[in-house]
Every structure is written in structure tokens, then in C-alpha cells.
Write an enzyme that holds these catalytic residues in place. Sequence first.
Site, PDB file in Angstrom:
ATOM      1  N   HIS A 150       0.798  -1.233   0.000  1.00 52.12           N
ATOM      2  CA  HIS A 150       0.000   0.000   0.000  1.00 52.12           C
ATOM      3  C   HIS A 150       0.826   1.276   0.000  1.00 52.12           C
ATOM      4  CE1 HIS A 150      -4.182  -1.424   0.433  1.00 52.12           C
ATOM      5  NE2 HIS A 150      -3.676  -2.423   1.133  1.00 52.12           N
ATOM      6  N   LYS A 181      -8.677  13.823   3.750  1.00 57.70           N
ATOM      7  CA  LYS A 181      -7.806  12.645   3.834  1.00 57.70           C
ATOM      8  C   LYS A 181      -6.888  12.823   5.033  1.00 57.70           C
ATOM      9  CE  LYS A 181      -6.646  13.527  -0.420  1.00 57.70           C
ATOM     10  NZ  LYS A 181      -6.784  12.284  -1.165  1.00 57.70           N
ATOM     11  N   ARG A 182      -6.170  11.781   5.396  1.00 59.50           N
ATOM     12  CA  ARG A 182      -5.210  11.877   6.482  1.00 59.50           C
ATOM     13  C   ARG A 182      -4.259  13.045   6.219  1.00 59.50           C
ATOM     14  NH1 ARG A 182      -0.473   8.896   6.933  1.00 59.50           N
ATOM     15  NH2 ARG A 182      -1.099   7.659   5.119  1.00 59.50           N
ATOM     16  N   LYS A 238       0.554  14.427   0.970  1.00 60.08           N
ATOM     17  CA  LYS A 238      -0.772  14.689   0.408  1.00 60.08           C
ATOM     18  C   LYS A 238      -0.973  16.177   0.103  1.00 60.08           C
ATOM     19  CE  LYS A 238      -2.749  10.633   2.707  1.00 60.08           C
ATOM     20  NZ  LYS A 238      -3.219   9.826   1.562  1.00 60.08           N
ATOM     21  N   THR A 295      -8.701   6.307  -2.613  1.00 61.62           N
ATOM     22  CA  THR A 295     -10.080   5.879  -2.891  1.00 61.62           C
ATOM     23  C   THR A 295     -11.057   7.031  -2.702  1.00 61.62           C
ATOM     24  OG1 THR A 295     -10.257   5.035  -0.617  1.00 61.62           O
ATOM     25  CG2 THR A 295      -9.734   3.441  -2.355  1.00 61.62           C
ATOM     26  N   LYS A 340     -14.606   8.104  -4.785  1.00 67.21           N
ATOM     27  CA  LYS A 340     -15.896   8.426  -4.165  1.00 67.21           C
ATOM     28  C   LYS A 340     -16.431   9.757  -4.664  1.00 67.21           C
ATOM     29  CE  LYS A 340     -14.255   5.840  -0.214  1.00 67.21           C
ATOM     30  NZ  LYS A 340     -13.463   5.956   1.021  1.00 67.21           N
TER      31      LYS A 340
END
Length: 847
Positions: free
Chosen positions: A381, A573-574, A579, A681, A685
Site C-alpha cells: 500500500h 484525507k489523512r 498529500k 479511494t 468516491k
Amino acid sequence: MSAKPLSDEDKKKQISVRGIAQVEDISGIKEAFNRHLHYTQAKDRKVATERDYFFSLCYTVREKLVGRWIRTQQHYYEKDPKRVYYLSLEFYMGRTLTNTMANLGMQSQVDEALYQMGLELETLEEKEEDAGLGNGGLGRLAACFLDSMATLGLAAYGYGIRYDYGIFTQKIFNDEQHEETDDWLKFGNPWEIARPEYQIPVHFYGKLHYPKEGGAPQWVDTEVVMAMPYDTPIPGFRNNYVNTLRLWSAKAPTAFHLSSFNVGDYLNAVCDRNLAENISRVLYPNDNFIEGKELRLKQEYFLVAASLQDLLRRFKVSKFGTLDKSRVDLSKLPDKVAIQLNDTHPSLAIPEMMRILVDIEGMSWDDAWSLTQRCMAYTNHTVLPEALERWSVKMLEFLLPRHLNIIYEINQRFMDKVAQKWPGDFPRMGRMSIVEELPEKRINMAHLSIVGSHAINGVAALHSEIIKETVFKDFFDMEPEKFQNKTNGITPRRWLVLCNPSLADLIVEKLGSDDWLTDLSQLRKLEQWAEDPQFLMAVSRVKNENKQRLAHYIEKEYGIKVDCHSLFDCQVKRIHEYKRQLMNILHAITLYNRIKANPNANIVPRTIMIGGKAAPGYWTAKQIINLFCRVARVVNSDPMVNTKLKMVFLENYRVSLAEKVIPAVDLSEQISTAGTEASGTGNMKFMLNGAVTIGTLDGANVEMLEELTNKEDMFIFGMKVNEVEALKKKGYNPYSFYQADPELKCVCDMIRDGYFNRENPDLFKGIYSNLVNHDHYMLLADYKAYIAAQDRVARHYASPTRWAQMAVMNIAASGKFSSDRTITDYAQEIWDVKPCKDILPEPHQTK
């Protein structure tokens, strides 16, 4: 609000994913609800609370599951298919009630029954605690996979840990994140069933005893913890199949040390019990620096030891309840068992399987190794070096001495194969060794997972290529046939039917059926209506209704009034540097400066939302949250700016909040540095719910772009993976980008000089310094392209018709990203399992 009663004629005409309310169903639901209120909750309507009503409703819905659940397990028992065992340290399930009703097709009946009793379904749904047994994408992926495996009729089981406390509850005080415990079980869990009869002993510590006559060393003088299983039903989508998620809870083997208790030392008598049960006490927050913690290693072994014993018990027991000699032939194990390791957390399953087969079952090493490899498969991952799990040899030797011994043997035999293929290539052997010597002696769990599995997969096409070309290149060169790609997916049941029923109903109406919910590729048909004014208006109307609901929630929870006509720009998101939430903040400050410089400019109104949790020990991530909140405070309080720009931090982002946010968003931010995000993901969505993506060519964004008929329906910007690598090799100098762009320089200087935190002007100098001197994830290199892409976003959003067309085209292109497709690929190409095609009858009575 609950729906008003429909006339019989309206019910006949209604086409809805939520089902049609039949009179007999409604009567039965009311009867069951009142029965549970009286006999399970021991309350009547005069004293019952909303939580009592919630539990009564859960038990009512669970009744509809239990017969199907038992019949499904009987069905698997009779047909004896190959079973899939999905081992994951995280399952981010969220709420169960609404999802179960959706999959059973009974939402309308329940809504109508409650309405007739003077209750509101939505109010009761809000009483459910999120089962937050995961940090984010990895755990939520596992939950989506369980849904798909049940929907496809695969004989599958999820195995995880029943943490007493899930991912922490995030509170924002004084613009900073504070963590509170997530006591999700404080009111009980109506969906789980304890199975004390299947408790399993798990051993720790001890030492190795070497028999004089030779043979395998014996693991002796161990300490035992009992693994207590709790089962949760996982219903398929309207197919009568109900699979099982089995979560393990740690229990002490005895209640007291009586010798201590008899002399009155009560505290010592229960001390060991508390220490044993700490194993399943709390989920570790994901900060990528947990490999040094003994409790975490205990959790990982506890999961695999209990799960392997349980699945081997199931393998050995025949459908007649006795030991069937043909099944005790362990050579048939790979024909009946497929074990998927969700990242490296369950990788101790490999030495544990070897221990069981060699030490307990008496197999030869070679036979045991063949069976182990053929059963195991590993999903990677991450490509981030700091996230690849390693455990110190010293700790493994202390906690699991036999397993370390087995790992050494595995490594020695593997190194012999490497040396045979590349004689004398000692640097390669060092790179490929499971045992790392420097900076300290450690076990590389990713290497162990690769060596001990028959299949290794990445989770997006780009990610799978990166691990083959860089991270695990040596292993790919040696055994290329092992490596595969399985692009992630999401379940459309939760992420459309449940969270966006109005859009789902609109699609059903347009396509004429709800078959697309189990074949999401059918959404491609929507492209033919991408220029139909009526359909575009209907899609826009649904989006606006969802935005109004989210705006109401934001005002109620945070006291911020947002404009529903503004562009809802969201990144959830985290919180992590790769990110690049910080780049989002740079854009927000850029917009702020532009509005301040020219208040009368025709700027498209925008509401920027960021949500996510920072791991408690991740200082930089917490600083990013602090900076966003302080910028938001300045922006939202400035009357010159706040009619065109608002900023909202979505506190305590979790599955149930995602279900409110995702349907309402116009612009989805997927802006990680190219080559760092494995898949994502959340991007899928948002796409499924009609948001348009702004993003880099990273993770699954690449495949999302490929699926779009018109590539202009996604806002791609920034460097590609090869350009990132080239700039690193050349020598990236962020300061040069800072100096060359006046707009960027101004934004960075405002952060440095404390513009948004005048009472403590030095607060964010660390962020400034990191940006202009280091900038590991290259925000400044991508800033100009990002701002240009955001300008394109604003121009497109100013044309409502064009934006609606883009939304429809994104929905139509999202079919590939169903977890049903992902699981079908796993089933065919890794697990070699087939769905149980037999139709299970509707259970009316289970004998």
C-alpha cells in the site's frame, strides 16, 4: 426528515434504490420494533430514549440478517468452496444500520414504519457510533472489499482486532488538534455476537528448547493470552448472502492468580489480566513510526496467530461435524484456503504458518514452505520508505523467539537462491535480504511478505509499476510472475445508494433499473444524456440539495455560514506532507491576497474545506492543521473577503461525516506529489458522486483520467513521476522557485512573518523554512501549475451548464472503480476462487 406516506398508486410508480414500502413489511417491522423495545431493551414508550429506539431498530433489522447469515454459512459448509481469508489490522466500517438496510432493500419500509410510530429514521441513524477501527484508506478499503465479497457471493471472512478504542476523536481547540479517546463501545454494539466457544490461545515470550535427538526447536515457557472472537454480519447487496467479519479481543486466560489473591494482594491478582487485555485496547494512529512499540508487534502477532488457528480448524472440520480424513490432508490446503495480507501488518502469518505446519503438524520444511507460499498473497500500500515496516531483531527475539528463528531460516534459503541466480552479487543480496544489518539489525517485513507469498500486488497501475521499477526491483527481476496490479475500488452501495440516494434514484430512473449497482460499468450509458438540459438540471438540483444539507451541518457544528452557490472545494484525507494540504493552503492565501488587492474583481465564490486527522506524534501535520485554521479565522472574519471566500476545517473527519461531505462537493482535491500516493479511494468516491477532480498524475488519478472520454473533464497539473525524479537528480532548489514567483513569495512571507498569527509571529517559521529550504514533496515546484489549474476551475464553474456536463461525464466514467471489479480481479487472478452461484432462498424460518 422522514418521508411522508406514499399512496398505493405512488408506490407502484416509484422507482427507487431504497425499495418500495409494502404494507405487510411495515406491519412486521413495527411489531418487531415494539417487541425489542419491550423485551430486549425493557422499556416502554413512556420512558424510552432515542438511544433505546435506535437499539430496538438495530435488533429489528438484525433479525432480517440472522436467518440469511446462518443459511449462508450452512451453504458454504455444504458446498465446501475455496474460502478467502482477508487479514487486516484495520477495518474502518463506519456505521452499520443504514448500510444494512440499503443492502437488504428495506429502507423505505423502515422509514414508513417509524413515521407511523412518530419517529424519524434520520434521527435514530445519528445515534450510531462509527466503528472507527482504522486510520483511513487502508481500513476503509478493507470494509469496501468485505461488502463486495458478500455481494459477489464469495465464501470470504474478514479477520481483524476488536479494539476497545478506535481512531481518536479529533477536537479543534484554539486552532489546534487535540485527541480524545474514541470509546465506540460505551453503549454496546448491537451488530456483534460474541463466540466464547471459539476462544483461541496465543503465545508470547518464552524460549527455545533444542531436543537432544535433533529436529525443530521447541517453543517453551510461553505466556498465554486468549483471543475471543466477536462476529459481525456482512450482508451482500440483495442476494441473501451474509459473510462474517471476525474481530479478536484479548482476554486473560484466568481471572485471578489465586496464590496472590489468597494473601490479599488483589491488585497483583488482576494486574496480569489487565496487561494481557491491553493487546486489543487501542488502535495505533498511523504515524509511520510505530515499529518500535512492543504492543504494536503483539497486536500483529495476536491477529495472525488467532486467525490462522481458526481458519485451520475450519479447514479440518467436515460438513458432518467430525474430522474428515480427506480434509486432514494438509497438502490440499491451497485448494481450500486463500489468505490475503492487507499490507505488511499481518506478515507474521508467514512464519506462523510455518511454525504450525513444521512444529505442530510435523511437516518437512520444503512441504510446509510450498503450502505457505501457495496460500499467502500480499498487497503493498505504500512506496514511502518510512512507511515500510521493520522490526528490531532484539524485540522479535524477546517476544517471538521461534518466529525469529524461522525467519532466519527463510532468509538463508532465499539468499541461497539469490546467490545461485546472481553469483557473487553481494550488494544485491544485501538489498534483498529479509534481515537488515544497518543501522541496526532489523527484519524487513515487506521483503518477508514478498518472499513468502505467491502473488504481490500494488493498488493502482502507476503504483504497481513503481514498485516493480524501484522499491522492489530486485525481487521483480528475480520473480516477475509474482507481481500484479489490482487497482482499488469502492462499494457503490455505501458511496452512492447510502450517502447520495437522490442521485442514485435519478440514475435508476434514467437507466430504467438498478442493475448498475452490481455492474457499475453500466454508468457509461449516462454519457448519452450529458447534453440533455433536463438531465443536467436534475443532476445540478441533486447536487444543490446535498450542498444545502452540508451547509446546514457546517453552520450548526462550526458556526460558519457558507454560500451554497459557491464552489465547494474539498480535500479530505489523512493529514500528511505528501498529500500536500499545505499547497491547498497556499492557494487559499493566494485567493485572499487577490481579493484584498481587487475587491471588485469578478471572482468565483469558493468554500475551501479540508478535513482529516494528524497522527498525535506528527508535529508538522498538526502545524498544517493549525495554519489552515488560523488562515480560516482571518479569511472568514474579513467582510471584504468572506462573501467570496470561506474556509472550513471539517473536524473529526470519519466515515459518517464523509457520507455527508462527498455528495456535496464540486471540486475534489487529489494533489499529492506524483509518485507518492499508492492509489487513493477518496478520489473515486468524489468522482462517483459527480465532483470534478483537480489533481496530479499520481495513484489512481492516472486511471481516472484514462476513463474520461473528454480529458478536459479533469484538471490535471504538475510534474509527472519521471519529472519529479529528474528534478531530484538535478538537485531541487525550492528557494529558486520562491524567488522567481512574486505571488508565491508574498504568500510564503506572510506565513513567515506571522500575518495570520500576530500574537505569536514565529509560530509558522518552521513551515516557511521547510518550504523554501527543503520542500521534500515539491510544493513550490508545482505551485504555479496548481494556481493555473485552479484558475481554469473557476472559469469552468462560472458556466453552470458546462460544469454539470463535467459532473455527468465523471459519474459515467467511474464504473471501473467499483470494488466489485477489484474483488473479481483478485478472485480470478490471485485467489483462484469462484462465486457460489447457487441462489440462496429467502429465509423465513431457520431450523
